[in-house]
Design a protein around this motif. Structure first.
Motif, PDB file in Angstrom:
ATOM      1  N   UNK A 163      -4.424  -1.641  20.976  1.00 33.63           N
ATOM      2  CA  UNK A 163      -4.618  -1.625  22.556  1.00 33.63           C
ATOM      3  C   UNK A 163      -3.901  -0.762  23.187  1.00 33.63           C
ATOM      4  N   UNK A 164      -2.919  -0.100  22.585  1.00 34.55           N
ATOM      5  CA  UNK A 164      -1.985   0.873  23.310  1.00 34.55           C
ATOM      6  C   UNK A 164      -0.989  -0.042  24.146  1.00 34.55           C
ATOM      7  N   UNK A 165      -0.247   0.598  25.052  1.00 31.79           N
ATOM      8  CA  UNK A 165       0.775  -0.106  25.853  1.00 31.79           C
ATOM      9  C   UNK A 165       0.003  -1.090  26.903  1.00 31.79           C
ATOM     10  N   UNK A 166       0.694  -2.273  26.964  1.00 27.27           N
ATOM     11  CA  UNK A 166       0.080  -3.270  27.546  1.00 27.27           C
ATOM     12  C   UNK A 166       0.566  -3.494  29.044  1.00 27.27           C
ATOM     13  N   UNK A 167      -0.021  -4.159  29.990  1.00 25.56           N
ATOM     14  CA  UNK A 167       0.280  -4.771  31.384  1.00 25.56           C
ATOM     15  C   UNK A 167       1.268  -5.778  31.013  1.00 25.56           C
ATOM     16  N   UNK A 196      -0.407 -15.294  33.576  1.00 21.58           N
ATOM     17  CA  UNK A 196      -1.049 -15.142  32.278  1.00 21.58           C
ATOM     18  C   UNK A 196      -1.202 -13.687  31.801  1.00 21.58           C
ATOM     19  N   UNK A 197      -0.969 -13.451  30.679  1.00 27.28           N
ATOM     20  CA  UNK A 197      -0.957 -11.797  30.159  1.00 27.28           C
ATOM     21  C   UNK A 197      -2.034 -11.939  29.281  1.00 27.28           C
ATOM     22  N   UNK A 198      -2.744 -10.730  29.195  1.00 33.26           N
ATOM     23  CA  UNK A 198      -3.814 -10.666  28.115  1.00 33.26           C
ATOM     24  C   UNK A 198      -3.705  -9.172  27.542  1.00 33.26           C
ATOM     25  N   UNK A 199      -4.422  -8.203  28.086  1.00 36.00           N
ATOM     26  CA  UNK A 199      -4.225  -6.930  27.482  1.00 36.00           C
ATOM     27  C   UNK A 199      -3.682  -5.863  28.496  1.00 36.00           C
ATOM     28  N   UNK A 200      -4.930  -5.511  29.216  1.00 38.58           N
ATOM     29  CA  UNK A 200      -4.468  -4.264  29.969  1.00 38.58           C
ATOM     30  C   UNK A 200      -5.696  -4.376  31.044  1.00 38.58           C
ATOM     31  N   UNK A 201      -5.765  -3.277  31.959  1.00 31.92           N
ATOM     32  CA  UNK A 201      -7.033  -3.359  32.929  1.00 31.92           C
ATOM     33  C   UNK A 201      -8.132  -3.349  32.842  1.00 31.92           C
ATOM     34  N   UNK A 202      -8.682  -2.799  31.612  1.00 30.47           N
ATOM     35  CA  UNK A 202     -10.001  -2.837  31.326  1.00 30.47           C
ATOM     36  C   UNK A 202     -10.354  -4.212  30.890  1.00 30.47           C
ATOM     37  N   UNK A 203      -9.843  -4.876  29.796  1.00 32.02           N
ATOM     38  CA  UNK A 203     -10.103  -6.220  29.499  1.00 32.02           C
ATOM     39  C   UNK A 203      -9.537  -7.277  30.722  1.00 32.02           C
ATOM     40  N   UNK A 204      -8.746  -6.904  31.238  1.00 33.02           N
ATOM     41  CA  UNK A 204      -8.337  -7.874  32.374  1.00 33.02           C
ATOM     42  C   UNK A 204      -9.288  -7.992  33.404  1.00 33.02           C
ATOM     43  N   UNK A 205      -9.879  -6.832  33.703  1.00 34.26           N
ATOM     44  CA  UNK A 205     -10.637  -6.932  34.644  1.00 34.26           C
ATOM     45  C   UNK A 205     -12.172  -7.627  34.144  1.00 34.26           C
TER      46      UNK A 205
END
Length: 363
Positions: A153-157, A213-222
C-alpha cells in the motif's frame, strides 16, 4: 518457494506490465484450476484487484491451462479466515495480510507490517535481497503454506477519529479498529483495539460501536466513506510505514504444479506486487485533496504520542522476543536492515524529498 525464483520472475513481472513476455505453455500441459480467496471486498479495487491481476497473468502465461478463480471476502470464507482456508485446503491459495494472524503467532506480523519497522522500498528490498522471504517462509512452513509478496500500500495514514488527539491521555478508553501488532501497542497507550475486516469498518463507526479506525490511506478510505462518520484524519500511520500484502499457497498443492506453472505463478505475483504500489502512488495524491475538500481535518500525531508509541512498541518486541525465538530471529534481522536502510535514506532519499516538499510549498 525460493527467493531467487521470485527475483527471476520479478524481472518478468516488470516486462509483463505491458505484455506477458513468457513462452507459451506446451499443448500437452495439464489443465489446473485453483481457487484464491481474498481477505478484501471487491469495493477495494486496488487491493482486491491485485489478486485479479495475478489470476489474469497466470492464465495469459499458460494459454488458459492454469486458471485461478478469485473470490472476495465472504464468498467462501470471511476475510480473516483466508489463511485457515488455505491451510486446510478449502482453497489452494489466498490473498491476505499476514498480520491478520498474529493471534496464531506474533511472528506473522513481520510479513506485513509492525510499528516503526521498514518503509515500502525497504520492505521489498528485505524480501528480495535481504533475508526476508527465506526467514518468513521457513516460519510459514510449519503452517503448511508458502508466501510471495502480493502488493504494497505504501505509507499509510494514521486513522480516523471522532475527536482530536492532543496528548497520549486522549487515547484512554478509545475503541479503535486497528489490525496486527499496532493494536497491541495502542493497548499499551490505553486504547481498546478492535479487529474488523475492511467491509465492517464503516457500519461500526457509524453506529458508534468504535470511536476510531485505521484502514489504509486516502484512496481506499474515501471509497469506504470513512470521512462521513469521523472528522479527524491523522498521520503518519506509525504502525504501518507500509503494508505488504501476501499471496499464501498451500504447500502440498504448490508442489503438485508443473515447473512451468510455478514459474508463471511467481511472475504473476511479481507483477501484482509492482502494480499495487504504483496504483496507490498515483491515486492517493488525488484522494487526499478530495477528502480535504469534503471537510476532512488533517492532523499530525503529536510528538509525545509518537514517542510513547515508539517506546511501547520496542518494549513489546522485547517481551515477545524473550518468549518467542522465531519472532526474535526475524525481528533482529529486520532491525539491522532497517537501521542500515535509514542511514542511506538520511543521506539521499530524505534530503531530496525534504527539499522538494519545501520547494513545492514555496511555489
Amino acid at each position: 518457494m525460493k527467493r531467487r525464483d521470485f527475483l527471476t520472475a520479478a524481472g518478468a513481472g516488470v516486462a509483463a506490465s505491458t505484455a506477458v513476455a513468457m513462452p507459451a505453455i506446451a499443448q500437452s500441459a495439464p489443465e489446473v484450476k485453483w481457487r484464491c480467496t481474498s481477505s478484501f471486498p471487491k469495493s477495494l479495487d486496488t487491493i482486491y484487484g491485485a489478486a485479479e491481476l495475478m489470476s489474469k497473468t497466470v492464465a495469459e502465461a499458460t494459454d488458459g491451462k492454469f486458471q485461478i478463480q478469485v473470490f472476495a471476502a465472504g464468498e467462501i470464507v470471511p476475510g480473516l479466515q483466508a489463511l485457515d482456508a488455505t491451510q486446510n485446503k478449502t482453497v489452494e491459495m489466498c490473498h491476505s495480510a499476514s498480520y491478520y494472524y498474529v493471534g496464531k503467532d506474533p511472528t506473522f506480523g513481520l510479513g506485513t507490517a509492525i510499528p516503526f519497522s521498514l518503509n515500502t522500498r525497504q520492505t521489498n528490498a528485505w524480501f528480495l535481497y535481504g533475508n526476508g522471504l527465506t526467514l518468513l517462509n521457513d516460519f510459514y512452513k510449519k503452517y503448511g503454506v508458502s508466501m510471495l509478496p502480493g502488493g504494497n500500500t505504501g505509507g499509510q495514514m494514521g486513522g480516523w477519529f471522532r475527536k482530536e488527539i492532543k496528548t497520549v491521555a486522549d487515547l484512554q478508553g478509545l475503541k479503535m479498529r486497528i489490525a496486527g501488532m499496532g493494536g497491541q501497542v495502542m493497548a499499551k497507550l490505553g486504547v481498546v483495539p478492535q479487529q474488523l475486516a475492511g467491509g465492517d469498518i464503516y457500519p461500526a463507526l457509524e453506529k458508534g460501536t468504535i470511536d476510531a479506525a485505521e484502514w489504509v490511506g486516502p484512496y481506499d478510505d474515501e471509497r469506504l466513506g470513512l470521512y462521513k462518520v469521523a472528522q479527524y484524519y491523522y498521520y503518519p500511520g506509525w504502525w504501518e510505514g507500509c503494508a505488504a500484502l501476501n499471496f499464501f499457497f498451500n504447500l502440498e498443492e504448490l508442489e503438485k504444479l508443473p515447473k512451468s506453472y510455478r514459474a508463471a505463478l511467481t511472475a504473476a505475483c511479481a507483477r501484482a506486487n509492482e502494480s499495487m504500489l504504483a496504483s496507490y502512488d498515483a491515486k492517493n495524491p488525488i484522494a487526499i485533496q478530495s477528502l480535504v475538500k469534503s471537510g476532512t481535518q488533517l492532523r499530525r500525531y503529536p510528538n509525545d504520542v509518537l514517542d510513547a508509541a515508539y517506546k511501547a512498541a520496542h518494549s513489546l518486541y522485547d517481551e515477545i522476543s524473550a518468549k518467542n525465538p522465531e519472532f526474535k530471529k526475524i525481528w533482529e534481522d529486520v532491525k539491522v536492515f532497517r537501521n542500515n536502510g535509514y542511514l542511506w535514506w538520511q543521506i539521499v532519499e530524505f534530503t531530496y524529498d525534504d527539499y522538494m516538499v519545501r520547494a513545492r510549498a514555496r511555489g
